[in-house]
Design a protein around this motif. Sequence first.
Motif, PDB file in Angstrom:
ATOM      1  N   ASP A 192       0.821  -1.213   0.000  1.00  8.51           N
ATOM      2  CA  ASP A 192       0.000   0.000   0.000  1.00  8.51           C
ATOM      3  C   ASP A 192       0.854   1.261   0.000  1.00  8.51           C
ATOM      4  OD1 ASP A 192      -2.284  -1.496   0.010  1.00  8.51           O
ATOM      5  OD2 ASP A 192      -2.772  -1.170   2.113  1.00  8.51           O
ATOM      6  N   THR A 193       1.988   1.219   0.707  1.00  9.62           N
ATOM      7  CA  THR A 193       2.836   2.405   0.790  1.00  9.62           C
ATOM      8  C   THR A 193       3.545   2.665  -0.526  1.00  9.62           C
ATOM      9  OG1 THR A 193       3.121   2.070   3.161  1.00  9.62           O
ATOM     10  CG2 THR A 193       4.724   3.489   2.064  1.00  9.62           C
ATOM     11  N   TRP A 194       4.023   1.624  -1.173  1.00  5.02           N
ATOM     12  CA  TRP A 194       4.647   1.823  -2.491  1.00  5.02           C
ATOM     13  C   TRP A 194       3.647   2.384  -3.496  1.00  5.02           C
ATOM     14  CZ3 TRP A 194       7.468  -3.351  -1.656  1.00  5.02           C
ATOM     15  CH2 TRP A 194       8.780  -3.114  -1.258  1.00  5.02           C
ATOM     16  N   ILE A 195       2.451   1.811  -3.521  1.00  7.43           N
ATOM     17  CA  ILE A 195       1.445   2.271  -4.481  1.00  7.43           C
ATOM     18  C   ILE A 195       1.007   3.699  -4.165  1.00  7.43           C
ATOM     19  CG2 ILE A 195      -0.911   1.914  -5.318  1.00  7.43           C
ATOM     20  CD1 ILE A 195      -0.453  -1.109  -4.961  1.00  7.43           C
ATOM     21  N   ALA A 196       0.663   3.964  -2.906  1.00  5.08           N
ATOM     22  CA  ALA A 196       0.200   5.298  -2.525  1.00  5.08           C
ATOM     23  C   ALA A 196       1.288   6.347  -2.728  1.00  5.08           C
ATOM     24  CB  ALA A 196      -0.259   5.296  -1.069  1.00  5.08           C
TER      25      ALA A 196
ATOM     26  N   HIS B 278       3.799   6.276  -4.868  1.00  7.87           N
ATOM     27  CA  HIS B 278       3.999   6.511  -6.306  1.00  7.87           C
ATOM     28  C   HIS B 278       2.889   7.402  -6.859  1.00  7.87           C
ATOM     29  CE1 HIS B 278       5.008   5.626 -10.511  1.00  7.87           C
ATOM     30  NE2 HIS B 278       3.705   5.533 -10.696  1.00  7.87           N
ATOM     31  N   ILE B 279       1.649   7.079  -6.528  1.00  8.52           N
ATOM     32  CA  ILE B 279       0.526   7.865  -7.033  1.00  8.52           C
ATOM     33  C   ILE B 279       0.613   9.303  -6.536  1.00  8.52           C
ATOM     34  CG2 ILE B 279      -1.982   8.168  -6.874  1.00  8.52           C
ATOM     35  CD1 ILE B 279      -2.159   5.051  -6.808  1.00  8.52           C
ATOM     36  N   ALA B 280       0.924   9.476  -5.255  1.00 12.10           N
ATOM     37  CA  ALA B 280       1.023  10.825  -4.695  1.00 12.10           C
ATOM     38  C   ALA B 280       2.121  11.627  -5.373  1.00 12.10           C
ATOM     39  CB  ALA B 280       1.277  10.745  -3.190  1.00 12.10           C
ATOM     40  N   GLU B 281       3.279  11.015  -5.556  1.00  5.88           N
ATOM     41  CA  GLU B 281       4.401  11.734  -6.178  1.00  5.88           C
ATOM     42  C   GLU B 281       4.079  12.141  -7.608  1.00  5.88           C
ATOM     43  OE1 GLU B 281       9.206  11.289  -7.023  1.00  5.88           O
ATOM     44  OE2 GLU B 281       8.118   9.679  -6.003  1.00  5.88           O
ATOM     45  N   GLU B 282       3.576  11.202  -8.395  1.00 10.09           N
ATOM     46  CA  GLU B 282       3.268  11.509  -9.790  1.00 10.09           C
ATOM     47  C   GLU B 282       2.144  12.542  -9.893  1.00 10.09           C
ATOM     48  OE1 GLU B 282       5.000  10.351 -12.515  1.00 10.09           O
ATOM     49  OE2 GLU B 282       6.331   9.713 -10.891  1.00 10.09           O
TER      50      GLU B 282
ATOM     51  N   ALA C 172       0.030  -3.626 -10.022  1.00  9.99           N
ATOM     52  CA  ALA C 172       0.710  -2.385  -9.663  1.00  9.99           C
ATOM     53  C   ALA C 172       2.110  -2.657  -9.115  1.00  9.99           C
ATOM     54  CB  ALA C 172      -0.116  -1.611  -8.641  1.00  9.99           C
ATOM     55  N   ILE C 173       2.242  -3.656  -8.252  1.00 13.35           N
ATOM     56  CA  ILE C 173       3.557  -3.960  -7.682  1.00 13.35           C
ATOM     57  C   ILE C 173       4.479  -4.547  -8.745  1.00 13.35           C
ATOM     58  CG2 ILE C 173       4.776  -5.401  -6.007  1.00 13.35           C
ATOM     59  CD1 ILE C 173       3.403  -2.948  -4.832  1.00 13.35           C
TER      60      ILE C 173
ATOM     61  N   ARG D  53       1.182  -0.669 -14.998  1.00 13.33           N
ATOM     62  CA  ARG D  53       1.618   0.666 -15.436  1.00 13.33           C
ATOM     63  C   ARG D  53       0.442   1.476 -15.956  1.00 13.33           C
ATOM     64  NH1 ARG D  53       6.354  -2.307 -16.790  1.00 13.33           N
ATOM     65  NH2 ARG D  53       5.481  -2.957 -18.783  1.00 13.33           N
ATOM     66  N   LEU D  54      -0.445   0.828 -16.693  1.00 12.73           N
ATOM     67  CA  LEU D  54      -1.629   1.523 -17.196  1.00 12.73           C
ATOM     68  C   LEU D  54      -2.517   1.984 -16.047  1.00 12.73           C
ATOM     69  CD1 LEU D  54      -3.569   2.413 -19.449  1.00 12.73           C
ATOM     70  CD2 LEU D  54      -4.483   0.066 -19.467  1.00 12.73           C
ATOM     71  N   TYR D  55      -2.729   1.109 -15.065  1.00  8.76           N
ATOM     72  CA  TYR D  55      -3.577   1.471 -13.928  1.00  8.76           C
ATOM     73  C   TYR D  55      -2.975   2.642 -13.149  1.00  8.76           C
ATOM     74  CZ  TYR D  55      -5.431  -3.243 -14.820  1.00  8.76           C
ATOM     75  OH  TYR D  55      -5.952  -4.364 -15.403  1.00  8.76           O
ATOM     76  N   LEU D  56      -1.690   2.575 -12.871  1.00 13.32           N
ATOM     77  CA  LEU D  56      -1.042   3.629 -12.086  1.00 13.32           C
ATOM     78  C   LEU D  56      -1.055   4.967 -12.826  1.00 13.32           C
ATOM     79  CD1 LEU D  56       1.993   1.601 -10.693  1.00 13.32           C
ATOM     80  CD2 LEU D  56       0.047   2.453  -9.369  1.00 13.32           C
ATOM     81  N   ASP D  57      -0.791   4.938 -14.116  1.00 13.02           N
ATOM     82  CA  ASP D  57      -0.823   6.180 -14.897  1.00 13.02           C
ATOM     83  C   ASP D  57      -2.227   6.772 -14.928  1.00 13.02           C
ATOM     84  OD1 ASP D  57       1.870   5.889 -15.432  1.00 13.02           O
ATOM     85  OD2 ASP D  57       1.598   5.150 -17.480  1.00 13.02           O
ATOM     86  N   THR D  58      -3.222   5.899 -15.065  1.00  7.86           N
ATOM     87  CA  THR D  58      -4.610   6.353 -15.107  1.00  7.86           C
ATOM     88  C   THR D  58      -5.014   6.983 -13.783  1.00  7.86           C
ATOM     89  OG1 THR D  58      -5.204   4.643 -16.726  1.00  7.86           O
ATOM     90  CG2 THR D  58      -7.008   5.597 -15.429  1.00  7.86           C
TER      91      THR D  58
END
Length: 260
Positions: free
Chosen positions: A43-47, A49-53, A174-175, A232-237
Amino acid sequence: MKSIWMHEHTREEISAFASGGGAILVPLAATEQHGPHLPVYTDTWIAGHIAEESVRAAGRDVPVLLAPVLPIGCSEHHLSFGGTISLSPMTYFAVLRDIGESLVKDGFRKIIFLNGHGGNEPMMQQVANDLAVRHPIWTAAASYWSLARESLQRIDASEVGPVPGHAGGFETSAIMALGDGLVRTDRIGATHPERDWIFAGPPGAFVGRHGELTGCDGYTDAPVRATAEKGRLYLDTIAEAVSGWIVRTVQAMDRGEERL
């Protein structure tokens, strides 16, 4: 600003940014079990990454800083599986309240919470509400999957399983996208018992059963269709949807300030 990260600035730089009307985004995450195949920092890696981008993109249009990610959340329902660090609900509420109070003392008048773990959401929303009651400031709070729900539906993200689910196809994708070798692919099961009741309600509703709040064996669905490309598609979206929300939110706060 030389960096989007709050912790890379001096106290004077932060004070000047806050007093000048800049917003700050606080990412909330967790350290908890994610089945037999994903790391507990998922959860921390995903959150993070999303927050930074999202802040990096939103910062082109509005002034916003990114606070350090809070990697411990309210994960009581995962403790029985091991591999979990959790704060109790009332402790977590107090932690978020103290973070908010600190940012108010730092001079911030626009505080935004972005959540990446479901167990954090009720306390986050209440703290955001309470801060706006106690202080002459603006607050906002949301979970990334809520902000990106329509965007994820358009790209058919649910083809890999419930979104976001827990340690299922979505988070596994995502991971896979974020780090090579972080997923124990040898521990991914081909099937998973159905738990339709977990997602029976509309968005925002809660349905729970003792011992099964995280699905079977600590995850919600078999991630057999997960791939790094999909991740990658999910995270970018998601990042695109969240950054748009940040811009609209800060601009709305600014318009509100002008009317006061």
